[in-house]
Design an enzyme around this catalytic site. Structure first.
Site, mmCIF file in Angstrom:
data_model
loop_
_atom_site.group_PDB
_atom_site.id
_atom_site.type_symbol
_atom_site.label_atom_id
_atom_site.label_comp_id
_atom_site.label_asym_id
_atom_site.label_seq_id
_atom_site.Cartn_x
_atom_site.Cartn_y
_atom_site.Cartn_z
ATOM 1 N N GLU A 164 -53.668 -6.519 14.736
ATOM 2 C CA GLU A 164 -54.436 -5.689 13.806
ATOM 3 C C GLU A 164 -55.033 -4.444 14.432
ATOM 4 O O GLU A 164 -56.255 -4.264 14.455
ATOM 5 C CB GLU A 164 -55.557 -6.498 13.140
ATOM 6 C CG GLU A 164 -55.029 -7.512 12.180
ATOM 7 C CD GLU A 164 -56.019 -7.855 11.074
ATOM 8 O OE1 GLU A 164 -57.107 -7.274 11.050
ATOM 9 O OE2 GLU A 164 -55.659 -8.683 10.224
ATOM 10 N N LYS B 86 0.853 -1.191 0.000
ATOM 11 C CA LYS B 86 0.000 0.000 0.000
ATOM 12 C C LYS B 86 0.880 1.228 0.000
ATOM 13 O O LYS B 86 1.981 1.230 0.555
ATOM 14 C CB LYS B 86 -0.860 -0.002 1.268
ATOM 15 C CG LYS B 86 -2.289 -0.445 1.017
ATOM 16 C CD LYS B 86 -3.113 -0.231 2.253
ATOM 17 C CE LYS B 86 -4.519 0.221 1.927
ATOM 18 N NZ LYS B 86 -5.335 0.330 3.158
ATOM 19 N N HIS C 203 -2.123 3.305 14.157
ATOM 20 C CA HIS C 203 -1.124 2.452 13.495
ATOM 21 C C HIS C 203 0.157 2.435 14.320
ATOM 22 O O HIS C 203 0.846 1.419 14.416
ATOM 23 C CB HIS C 203 -0.829 2.941 12.077
ATOM 24 C CG HIS C 203 -1.975 2.740 11.128
ATOM 25 N ND1 HIS C 203 -1.823 2.733 9.761
ATOM 26 C CD2 HIS C 203 -3.292 2.523 11.343
ATOM 27 C CE1 HIS C 203 -3.003 2.542 9.179
ATOM 28 N NE2 HIS C 203 -3.911 2.417 10.138
ATOM 29 N N TYR D 146 -13.431 3.258 15.161
ATOM 30 C CA TYR D 146 -11.974 3.147 15.221
ATOM 31 C C TYR D 146 -11.479 3.029 16.657
ATOM 32 O O TYR D 146 -10.415 2.477 16.905
ATOM 33 C CB TYR D 146 -11.306 4.298 14.468
ATOM 34 C CG TYR D 146 -11.253 3.997 12.995
ATOM 35 C CD1 TYR D 146 -10.233 3.223 12.472
ATOM 36 C CD2 TYR D 146 -12.259 4.402 12.143
ATOM 37 C CE1 TYR D 146 -10.195 2.875 11.137
ATOM 38 C CE2 TYR D 146 -12.242 4.066 10.795
ATOM 39 C CZ TYR D 146 -11.202 3.303 10.291
ATOM 40 O OH TYR D 146 -11.179 2.943 8.978
ATOM 41 N N HIS E 234 -10.376 9.816 8.864
ATOM 42 C CA HIS E 234 -11.630 9.069 8.825
ATOM 43 C C HIS E 234 -12.828 9.913 9.266
ATOM 44 O O HIS E 234 -13.921 9.393 9.459
ATOM 45 C CB HIS E 234 -11.535 7.803 9.681
ATOM 46 C CG HIS E 234 -10.655 6.752 9.079
ATOM 47 N ND1 HIS E 234 -10.937 6.166 7.872
ATOM 48 C CD2 HIS E 234 -9.491 6.205 9.493
ATOM 49 C CE1 HIS E 234 -9.991 5.297 7.569
ATOM 50 N NE2 HIS E 234 -9.103 5.296 8.536
ATOM 51 N N LYS F 61 4.458 7.572 15.272
ATOM 52 C CA LYS F 61 3.264 8.347 14.972
ATOM 53 C C LYS F 61 2.258 8.307 16.136
ATOM 54 O O LYS F 61 2.060 7.267 16.761
ATOM 55 C CB LYS F 61 2.599 7.750 13.720
ATOM 56 C CG LYS F 61 1.779 8.731 12.922
ATOM 57 C CD LYS F 61 1.359 8.083 11.608
ATOM 58 C CE LYS F 61 0.477 9.014 10.803
ATOM 59 N NZ LYS F 61 0.109 8.410 9.514
#
Lengths: 725, 725
Positions: free
Chosen positions: B650, B122, B188, B244, B399, B184
C-alpha cells in the site's frame, strides 16, 4: 486531469517492516519460494535499512497533507521505524535500536500535544497527526508495540515524557476523545481499541486495557470483545468481504496476541470457538491464485501476501502448527520481525511445508450466521483449479455492492467471469487523490456491474445501502459431494415485487472432460418487468449460436442511470429457439455459456467505459441476456470450460462447446435442468423447492417423469452411472 | 458468426514430439526450471505416448479438411508418430518402434499414389495430403527422418514400396511437380528443398540432394544453398521478422544438420560466415520476456519455447558449446528426441548453464545487409529490463507491415508501447478458420496501427506491398555506449513528398532514476499535410498536462479507411504551449511521454475496435499526436518509466513525471533536444545531420551555443558530468 505536481512522498518512507526476498526478474525463471533463511534475510535487510535511517536527522513535519501526501507518509514512516527499531532491539539485543526508538518517540512527545485537528480532516472522524482517526490508531498500534519493546532501556524522564505527552495523549484522543469511533462495532473501532489496549499493556495501565476490551464504560456493550462477537460470523466471515477482512484482521490478531501474553487467563484465542483463528483461515480461503475474491469494494491486486496476513499466518501457525500455513507463508515470500515469523521461516527451511487445503465451503454471514453466506465451490484443493464463488451474503455495510446472488468464476489461474471490484486506484494522486472514484458509486456498486439479475434497469434495494443492510438471502442447502457441489439461495426483498432465487452447481460427469457449472436463476413476479442477466466474461469472443449484429460505427451507452450509463452497447442479437450460446477464448482455454432463455430474449454485448470523462474505468466486456416477461423468468445455463489453444506447439482442440442443448423444466417449485451433449449424452439436475431431506419430487421432462428425494439430484450421463449425490 | 459444429480434431493428434515437463499450476509456486532429467523425462513420456498409440488401429482418412480440420490433424499426427518412432528406435534400440514406423509408412504408401490434389486446396500451391504444399513438405521432412532412422529394419519389399510409392512419389510432387515453390527463394521453398533433400539422404539418392541444394536444374540459381544466401541478412536477420524467422529456421537447421553429417566436406555451418548459427542466435535476441518482438504478421504468444527453436538451440549448442544457450533451453523447459537435445539436458543437469547474453544490437536487413535494420536497444542483458526495438527494416514481403521507423518499448516484463501484431487466432476455427482475419489487412498492417508517423491518414507506400518491398530506410549511425545507446534512420519513399527520419536513444543520466528514451521524429515537406503520431500505450491513463475531453456518451470511428475506421475516437485535447504529456499506470509502474509538439497540436485518444463486426480485434488504447503543417514537422519526446504502485504494501511513489519540459532546437540538419527536470537538471542530446565521425556541429539552444563532434552527443546533467558518448 490535474497537471503533474512535485512528487513529495519518498520511497524511504516505505517497506521497512517488510524486507522482501523478492528480487528483480532475472534471465532465468526464479522460484518464488523464499530462501531457506527468509526470516534472517528479512532481519538483515531491516537492520541495514534502519542503520541507514538512524544516521539521518529526525524531522517531524507539522501535519498538513491528506493520505498519500508528504506529511502523511512521513509520519507513517516514523511509526514503522519505531516499531522496527523495537523489534530489532528485542531480536538482536543491540541497544542502538532502542536508543533510536526512544529518541524518535521523544521527539514526537515534544510536538504531539500541540497538534490540533488535522487541517485536511476527513468528514467522518478526524485525526490530529493524520487526516483521519483510523491512521492515528494505526500509528499508535505500531508505536505502542515499539515502546513496549524498548521501555526498559529508557530513562525515567524519557518514559514520563513519552507516556504522558505521546502515548496517553494519543490514547485519550482515540478513546475518550473519539467515543463514537472507539465504541463502534466496525473495523475502525477495532483499530482504536487495539491501539489503546496495546498502549495499556505497554505503559502498564489496566484502565486502558479494560476500556479497550469492554468499551469506554467498561460495560462490555462495546470494545474489542464485543467486536470479536459481532464483526465475524461464526464461520469467521467478515461482512464487508475478504478485502476488508484482511485489513480488519490486523488489529484483532495483534492485540489478541498481546492479550494472550499478558492475560492468558482470558483465553482470547479460544473465545467463540476460536473465532480469530477461523477468521485467519477464512481470509486465506477467500482467495484465488493468491488474490482475494474481489467482492464489494475490493482492489483486485490485494492478496494473501499483504502485510496483515503475514502477521496473521505467523500467529495462526504459532497457535495451530498447521503445516499448510507454511505453504501460504512460502507463497507470501516475506516475513515480519516477530518471533512467530522467525519460527515460520525456520520450519519452511526444515521442509515442513505442506500444500494448504483450499476447500469447498459455505461461509455463513452475520454475527449469528443467519445473514446469508459466501459459498465457495472448488474443483480441487489446487488454488488455481476451477472455482466458483456465489455471493449469497448480506450487504456488507458501506463497502457492500448490490449484487445479491451474484457469482464469480475462476479457472486455470484466471478470472473467467468476473466482478469489477472497486473503482479506485489506491494512493494514485492523479486518480481523485487515490480515493474511491465517483465511478465506484455510479458503476462498480450497481447491480448491473455484477453477474446477477437486474430488474427494470434498477439496482437491488434501489441502490440504497441502508435498505440493503436490512435483508440477507435465505439460504438453500449447501452440498459438497464428489460429483455435485451445489448451493442455492433466494431473496424477495431486493425488488418490490420480484422474488429471486439462484442455484449454482459444479458438476463432474463423464460426458464432459472438465467439471461444468450449472446455473439456474429465477425471477418470480406477477407483473411485467424487464430482466437483465449479465455475464462479465474475460477474453475474446469467438462465436455465438445466434446472429450477432455489432455496433460497428457508432456507440451509445446502454442506459442513463444505475450503472447502465457506463456501459457501451457494442452489439446485440436475438436468441434462436430459446437458446443462447456464447463462446470465448481466454489465454489457452475456451469457455462457453449455453442458456435456456425466454423466447424473444435479446443478448446484448456491452463494454465498460461509457460516461467516463476521466478514463477511470477499465474496458471490460460483458454479454447481457435481456428478457421481458409478465410472469417472471427462469434462465438455466451451463458454463463449460473446454478445449485448448496452444500457440507454442500450434494446435487448437475442442474450440467448440460440446453442449447441444440446455432445457429447463419445472413442476411447481421443483426444477429440472436437462443438458444434452452433441454426443447424445444427457446430464440432468433436479433442484427441489422444498429442501427437506426426505421430501420426494417429480418433474415431467419431455414426457419422462424424473423423480428424486431430497434437495438436489444429479442424474449422470449413461457413460457414468456411478452414484448420484 | 458460425454455429458450433462437431469438434473432430483430437488431442491425441498432438504434442507427441514434445513431451513437456510442464505440469499443472500447483498450490506452491514451482520453478519453471526443468528437472535435472529433462530429456529422460521427455523420452519416457514419448515412449509412454507412443506405446499407447501403437495399440490403436491405423486409419488414414482420405484428405478432405482444411487446416485444423480432422483429416489435416490426423495426417499431421501420423508424421509425428513416424518421426518419434524413428527417434525412439535410434535412442532405445527397441525394434517395436521401428516396426510401427514401417507399418505406418507402408499404409501411407498404399494410399498416397491414389490421392489427387486436395479438395480444399489453397489458391497458391496446393498439396495432396494437405490443403497446401507447405504442409506436405513439413510432412515429408518428418517422415524422411523417420524412414532414415528405421530403414535398416525393413524388408526389401517394404523399402521398395515405401521408397517408391510414398517418399519418391511425394518428393517428386514437391520438386518437379511443384517447381515454382521448390525454386522459390522463400521459406516455403526451404521447406520443400529440405524435405526433398532429407528424402535423398534417406533413400540414398544423391539426385534429390543435388536438386535440393542447387535447385531443380542443379545450377545453383535456386535451392537450399541459394536460400541460405538470400533469406538471411549477413547478421542473420530474416526479412519477415522473428515470428517467421522461427518458422523458417526449422528446415534450415534440420536439413543443414543432415548435410553436415552426410557431406561434411560441404562445411554447411561455416558457409557465409556461419550464417545458420547467426540466424539461431538472432532469433533468440529478437525476443522480450521469452516472446518474439511481434513486428509484422506475428502472433504475440510465440516465443523461444516453440518447437522450431528446441531443435535450433540444441543444434547451436552442439556447434558452439555456448553455455548461455543452456539457460535458453532451461527457459524452454522442453526437449526434442535428438542426441543434441539429450546433451543439452545433461549439461543443464551438470549445472553448466549461464545467463544468455541479451544484447543491444543492430541487425542489418537484406541479403547484403543494405536494406535497413532492426535496431535493438537494451538497458541490460536481463531479458525483462527496459528494451527498445526500432523497426528500421525493409518491408518484409507479404507478411510485412507498413511501419517504417516504428518502435516498440518494453519494461519490467511488459509491453509498454506496443505493436498490435497480426489479427489472427491461429487454428481457431470460429475465427475465419484460423487464418489471417480481414482486419489483418484493414487494420493490423496499416501504418496507423503502429507507433510511427502517418501522413494524411494514408499508410506508408499507400499500403502497397510491392512498392514497400522496393524501399528500405537509409540508416544513420548505431551507437552502443554506456550512457547513450542510439539509432537513427530516414526514408523518403514512404510518402510522395514527405521525407521522414527518426532518432531513438536510451539515455542513462543521474537526473533520472531509470534510463529514459529520447525520440525525435521528423517529417520534411514543402507542402501542407496532416501528421499523426500514435503511441499505443499499455495501461490505464492517469493524467495529462492538457484538458482532455472524453467522448462520454457517443463514439465514432476516427476515419473511414487505412485502418482509421477501426479506431474509436474516445477523447481529445489541445496541447498547451507546444507541450503534450501523458502518464499511465501499467502493473506496478508509471510511464510518461512528454513531447515537444507543434503549436495547436491535437492529442487524440483512441481505442481499437471500431468497424469490427465479428469482435476480432483486441480493445487497446492509444493516443495520437496530430498536427497540421505547411512545412514539415518535428516531434521530440521523452519516454520516462517512473515510480512504483505497490498495492500489497500500500504505497505509491513518484506517480508523476519528473520532466518539466522537452524542447527541440535545430540548425540546418543538426538537432538538439533539451530536457529539463522539475529539479532543474538539464539533459541534452545533439543529433547530427552529417554523421561523419569528425564533422563538427553547433546548435543555438536558447542563446547558448551547444557544440559537438560526430554523429551524436549526450550532454549529461550537472549531477553527472562523467563522459559523453
Amino acid at each position: 486531469m490535474s497537471r503533474p505536481v512535485l512528487q513529495l512522498a519518498s520511497a524511504l518512507a516505505l517497506g521497512i517492516v517488510l524486507a522482501s526476498c523478492e528480487s528483480r526478474a532475472q534471465s532465468r525463471p526464479i522460484a518464488q519460494t523464499p530462501q531457506a533463511d527468509g526470516f534472517e534475510q528479512t532481519l538483515s535487510n531491516a537492520k541495514q535499512s534502519l542503520d541507514a535511517q538512524m544516521n539521518l536527522p529526525i524531522s517531524l513535519p507539522v501535519p498538513k497533507d491528506a493520505g498519500g501526501g508528504f506529511t502523511h507518509e512521513k509520519h507513517k514512516e516514523s511509526a514503522k521505524l519505531i516499531y522496527n527499531a523495537g523489534q530489532l532491539y528485542k531480536l538482536t539485543d543491540e541497544e542502538k535500536y532502542a536508543d533510536y526508538a526512544g529518541k524518535l518517540m521523544q521527539a514526537y512527545a515534544e510536538v504531539y500535544p500541540g497538534w490540533g485537528l488535522h487541517p485536511a480532516q476527513k468528514e467522518q472522524s478526524p485525526g490530529r497527526m493524520f487526516w483521519q482517526n483510523l491512521n492515528e490508531s494505526w500509528w499508535l498500534l505500531h508505536v505502542a508495540q515499539g515502546y513496549d519493546a524498548v521501555k526498559e532501556t529508557l530513562s525515567e524522564e524519557q518514559r514520563q515524557l513519552i507516556e504522558t505527552d505521546l502515548l496517553r495523549n494519543m490514547a485519550d484522543f482515540l478513546s475518550d476523545g473519539s467515543p463514537k469511533t472507539f465504541n463502534k462495532i466496525h473495523n475502525h473501532g477495532t483499530w482504536a481499541t487495539a491501539a489503546v489496549g496495546l498502549t495499556g499493556y505497554a505503559i502498564d495501565d489496566q484502565d486502558y486495557v479494560e476500556q479497550a476490551l469492554m468499551g469506554l464504560d467498561k460495560s462490555g456493550d462495546a470494545g474489542f470483545l464485543k467486536q470479536m462477537e459481532k464483526l465475524f460470523s461464526p464461520d469467521g466471515y467478515y461482512n464487508e468481504g475478504p478485502y476488508y477482512q484482511r485489513y480488519a484482521l490486523m488489529p484483532f490478531v495483534i492485540f489478541a496476541q498481546a492479550v494472550e501474553q499478558n492475560n492468558p487467563e482470558r483465553k482470547i484465542f479460544e473465545r467463540r470457538d476460536g473465532i480469530l483463528k477461523k477468521a485467519i483461515y477464512t481470509t486465506i480461503q477467500q482467495s484465488y491464485g493468491g488474490l482475494f475474491f474481489p467482492i464489494n469494494d475490493a482492489l483486485k491486486d490485494k492478496g494473501i501476501a499483504t502485510a496483515e496476513l503475514l502477521h496473521g499466518v505467523a500467529i495462526a501457525y504459532d497457535l495451530t502448527s498447521d503445516a499448510g500455513l507454511l505453504s501460504i507463508a512460502e507463497t507470501q515470500g516475506k516475513f515480519v520481525l516477530t518471533p512467530e515469523s522467525r519460527k515460520v521461516s525456520q520450519d519452511i527451511s526444515a521442509g515442513m511445508a505442506e500444500p494448504f487445503d483450499y476447500k469447498t465451503m459455505r461461509l455463513r454471514d452475520g454475527e449469528n450466521g443467519t445473514e446469508g453466506a459466501l459459498d465457495i465451490i472448488r474443483a480441487s484443493s489446487d488454488p488455481n483449479d476451477l472455482s466458483l464463488v456465489v455471493k449469497n451474503t448480506s450487504q456488507g455495510l458501506g463497502h457492500g455492492h448490490f449484487d445479491k446472488l451474484g457469482f464469480l468464476l475462476y479457472d486455470a489461474g484466471h478470472e473467467v467471469i468476473r466482478d469489477y471490484g472497486a473503482a479506485r486506484f489506491l494512493n494514485v494522486e492523479a486518480k481523485y487523490g487515490g480515493h474511491y472514484l465517483a465511478e465506484n458509486n455510479s458503476f462498480a456498486k450497481q447491480t448491473i456491474a455484477h453477474n446477477t439479475l437486474v430488474v427494470d434497469e434498477t439496482s437491488h434495494f434501489e441502490g440504497d445501502t441502508e435498505t440493503g443492510n436490512q435483508y440477507a438471502p435465505a439460504l438453500g442447502t449447501f452440498s459438497n459431494g464428489e460429483t455435485l457441489k451445489i448451493t442455492s439461495a433466494e431473496i424477495n426483498t431486493a425488488y418490490a415485487d420480484v422474488a429471486m432465487d439462484r442455484t449454482m452447481a459444479m458438476v463432474t460427469d463423464a460426458a464432459f472432460p472438465n467439471p461444468i457449472i450449472i446455473d439456474l436463476i429465477e425471477g418470480h413476479s406477477e407483473s411485467s418487468h424487464q430482466y437483465d442477466l449479465p455475464f462479465y466474461y474475460n477474453g475474446q469472443l469467438t462465436e455465438t449460436n445466434f446472429e450477432l449484429a455489432a455496433e460497428t460505427t457508432s456507440r451509445r451507452p446502454l442506459g442513463d442511470k444505475n450503472g447502465y450509463q457506463h456501459l457501451w452497447r457494442v452489439g446485440s442479437g436475438q436468441a434462436v429457439n430459446g437458446s443462447s450460446q456464447v463462446t470465448w477464448l481466454l489465454d489457452k482455454k475456451f469457455y462457453s455459456v449455453m442458456s435456456s432463455v425466454p423466447n424473444s430474449s435479446e443478448i446484448i454485448f456491452a463494454e465498460i467505459g461509457a460516461t467516463d470523462p476521466n478514463f477511470n474505468l477499465r474496458r471490460e466486456p460483458a454479454f447481457i441476456i435481456r428478457a421481458k416477461s409478465a410472469d417472471g423468468i427462469s434462465i438455466a445455463s451451463v458454463i463449460e470450460p473446454h478445449g485448448e489453444y496452444n500457440p507454442t506447439v500450434e494446435f487448437t482442440v475442442n474450440s467448440h462447446s460440446i453442449v447441444k442443448s440446455v432445457d429447463h423444466f419445472e413442476n411447481g417449485s421443483d426444477d429440472y435442468i436437462r443438458i444434452e451433449t452433441k454426443d447424445g449424452e444427457v446430464v440432468g439436475l433436479g433442484v427441489s423447492g422444498d429442501m427437506a431431506k426426505d421430501a420426494a419430487h417429480t418433474v415431467d421432462v419431455g414426457g419422462t417423469a424424473m423423480s428424486w428425494t431430497g434437495p438436489y439430484k444429479l442424474f449422470h450421463s449413461e457413460k457414468h452411472k456411478t452414484g448420484g449425490n
